[in-house]
Design a protein around this motif. Structure first.
Motif, PDB file in Angstrom:
ATOM      1  N   SER A 127       0.837  -1.192   0.000  1.00  0.00           N
ATOM      2  CA  SER A 127       0.000   0.000   0.000  1.00  0.00           C
ATOM      3  C   SER A 127       0.878   1.251   0.000  1.00  0.00           C
ATOM      4  CB  SER A 127      -0.881   0.000   1.262  1.00  0.00           C
ATOM      5  OG  SER A 127      -1.342   1.286   1.563  1.00  0.00           O
ATOM      6  N   ALA A 128       0.624   2.134  -0.954  1.00  0.00           N
ATOM      7  CA  ALA A 128       1.378   3.392  -1.012  1.00  0.00           C
ATOM      8  C   ALA A 128       1.103   4.232   0.224  1.00  0.00           C
ATOM      9  CB  ALA A 128       1.007   4.168  -2.269  1.00  0.00           C
ATOM     10  N   GLU A 129      -0.144   4.229   0.675  1.00  0.00           N
ATOM     11  CA  GLU A 129      -0.508   5.015   1.858  1.00  0.00           C
ATOM     12  C   GLU A 129       0.248   4.529   3.092  1.00  0.00           C
ATOM     13  OE1 GLU A 129      -4.488   6.267   4.442  1.00  0.00           O
ATOM     14  OE2 GLU A 129      -4.654   4.825   2.800  1.00  0.00           O
ATOM     15  N   ARG A 130       0.281   3.206   3.274  1.00  0.00           N
ATOM     16  CA  ARG A 130       0.966   2.650   4.442  1.00  0.00           C
ATOM     17  C   ARG A 130       2.478   2.823   4.327  1.00  0.00           C
ATOM     18  NH1 ARG A 130      -0.948  -2.223   4.134  1.00  0.00           N
ATOM     19  NH2 ARG A 130      -2.929  -1.502   4.963  1.00  0.00           N
ATOM     20  N   THR A 131       3.023   2.617   3.143  1.00  0.00           N
ATOM     21  CA  THR A 131       4.461   2.796   2.941  1.00  0.00           C
ATOM     22  C   THR A 131       4.865   4.230   3.250  1.00  0.00           C
ATOM     23  OG1 THR A 131       4.496   1.074   1.243  1.00  0.00           O
ATOM     24  CG2 THR A 131       6.331   2.635   1.262  1.00  0.00           C
ATOM     25  N   ALA A 132       4.097   5.198   2.730  1.00  0.00           N
ATOM     26  CA  ALA A 132       4.390   6.607   2.989  1.00  0.00           C
ATOM     27  C   ALA A 132       4.316   6.906   4.481  1.00  0.00           C
ATOM     28  CB  ALA A 132       3.412   7.494   2.221  1.00  0.00           C
ATOM     29  N   ARG A 133       3.326   6.330   5.159  1.00  0.00           N
ATOM     30  CA  ARG A 133       3.186   6.550   6.597  1.00  0.00           C
ATOM     31  C   ARG A 133       4.381   5.999   7.361  1.00  0.00           C
ATOM     32  NH1 ARG A 133      -1.201   3.402   8.049  1.00  0.00           N
ATOM     33  NH2 ARG A 133      -2.505   4.884   6.937  1.00  0.00           N
ATOM     34  N   VAL A 134       4.840   4.812   6.985  1.00  0.00           N
ATOM     35  CA  VAL A 134       5.988   4.217   7.681  1.00  0.00           C
ATOM     36  C   VAL A 134       7.238   5.076   7.482  1.00  0.00           C
ATOM     37  CG1 VAL A 134       7.540   2.228   7.775  1.00  0.00           C
ATOM     38  CG2 VAL A 134       5.069   1.876   7.648  1.00  0.00           C
ATOM     39  N   ILE A 148      10.940   9.041   9.907  1.00  0.00           N
ATOM     40  CA  ILE A 148      11.600  10.353   9.958  1.00  0.00           C
ATOM     41  C   ILE A 148      11.308  11.036  11.293  1.00  0.00           C
ATOM     42  CG2 ILE A 148      11.637  12.689   8.984  1.00  0.00           C
ATOM     43  CD1 ILE A 148      11.040  11.341   6.228  1.00  0.00           C
ATOM     44  N   GLU A 149      10.035  11.059  11.683  1.00  0.00           N
ATOM     45  CA  GLU A 149       9.657  11.707  12.936  1.00  0.00           C
ATOM     46  C   GLU A 149      10.305  11.014  14.131  1.00  0.00           C
ATOM     47  OE1 GLU A 149       5.383  11.680  12.823  1.00  0.00           O
ATOM     48  OE2 GLU A 149       5.304  13.192  11.227  1.00  0.00           O
ATOM     49  N   GLY A 150      10.370   9.693  14.088  1.00  0.00           N
ATOM     50  CA  GLY A 150      11.008   8.945  15.164  1.00  0.00           C
ATOM     51  C   GLY A 150      12.497   9.224  15.256  1.00  0.00           C
TER      52      GLY A 150
END
Length: 197
Positions: free
Chosen positions: A141-148, A153-155
């Motif tokens: 999933s592009a949405e899930r990949t982008a979220r990860v 980055i935030e982590g």
């Protein structure tokens, strides 16, 4: 600008709650009266500081995308690299971002005024990941990949700010590249994008 930079430094040193107009004035080398004249209250100064950081961040990632090649791997690499640019990824700025997000009253203000910036960033990241999945024959999933990738980055930002002996920006960037390589192994390694034949 001088007062905003002084506010960022003060938040980094003292934290959100202990930042005062007097401390900002001292950091800026200005009189308390001058700071009070420009901002009147601590809340207004903090709102302006948040606005500055949000706009600086938006301009940075948009400029990085505009300067990158148009293929999706280059676009993803540009978005990732943008978060580790020396002007953006400083201990003071990371501390300020974390302080703002730690304050409950900042969240509604941020979402109301700057939530569209986050949505634009997320939409771009998802579209780039979707293009790279299609171009590389990857699954997922592009949405899930982008979220990860975004959460990584935030982590890393949080990790770099809270560790007693923080690692350098370059190591943070390699960490995120390692995340991207898990999804796109033919296009990324820990060292960044892999040149394509």
């Amino acid at each position: 600008m001088q007062l905003i930079e002084a506010t960022i430094e003060t938040i980094a040193l003292r934290g959100y709650a202990r930042t005062t107009l007097s401390e900002v004035a001292r950091t800026a080398g200005l009189s308390h009266g001058l700071v009070n004249f420009h901002f009147e209250t601590k809340e207004k100064l903090l709102e302006e500081t948040l606005a500055f950081l949000a706009e600086e961040y938006r301009e940075n990632w948009q400029a990085a995308l505009a300067a990158a090649a148009t293929d999706p791997a280059s676009q993803l690499a540009a978005l990732i690299r943008a978060d580790f640019e020396p002007a953006i990824c400083t201990p003071a700025r990371l501390s300020a971002w974390c302080a703002f997000w730690g304050e409950a009253q900042s969240r509604p203000l941020y979402q109301e005024r700057y939530g569209a910036n986050d949505e634009a960033y997320n939409r771009n990241m998802e579209q780039i990941c979707a293009r790279l999945i299609a171009a590389g024959g990857y699954s997922g999933s592009a949405e899930r990949t982008a979220r990860v990738v975004r959460v990584t980055i935030e982590g890393v930002w949080l990790d770099m700010m809270t560790m007693r002996d923080p690692y350098p920006r370059e190591e943070g960037l390699r960490t995120v590249h390692t995340c991207a390589s898990a999804f796109f192994p033919r296009h990324f390694s820990e060292n960044g994008p892999i040149p394509q034949a």
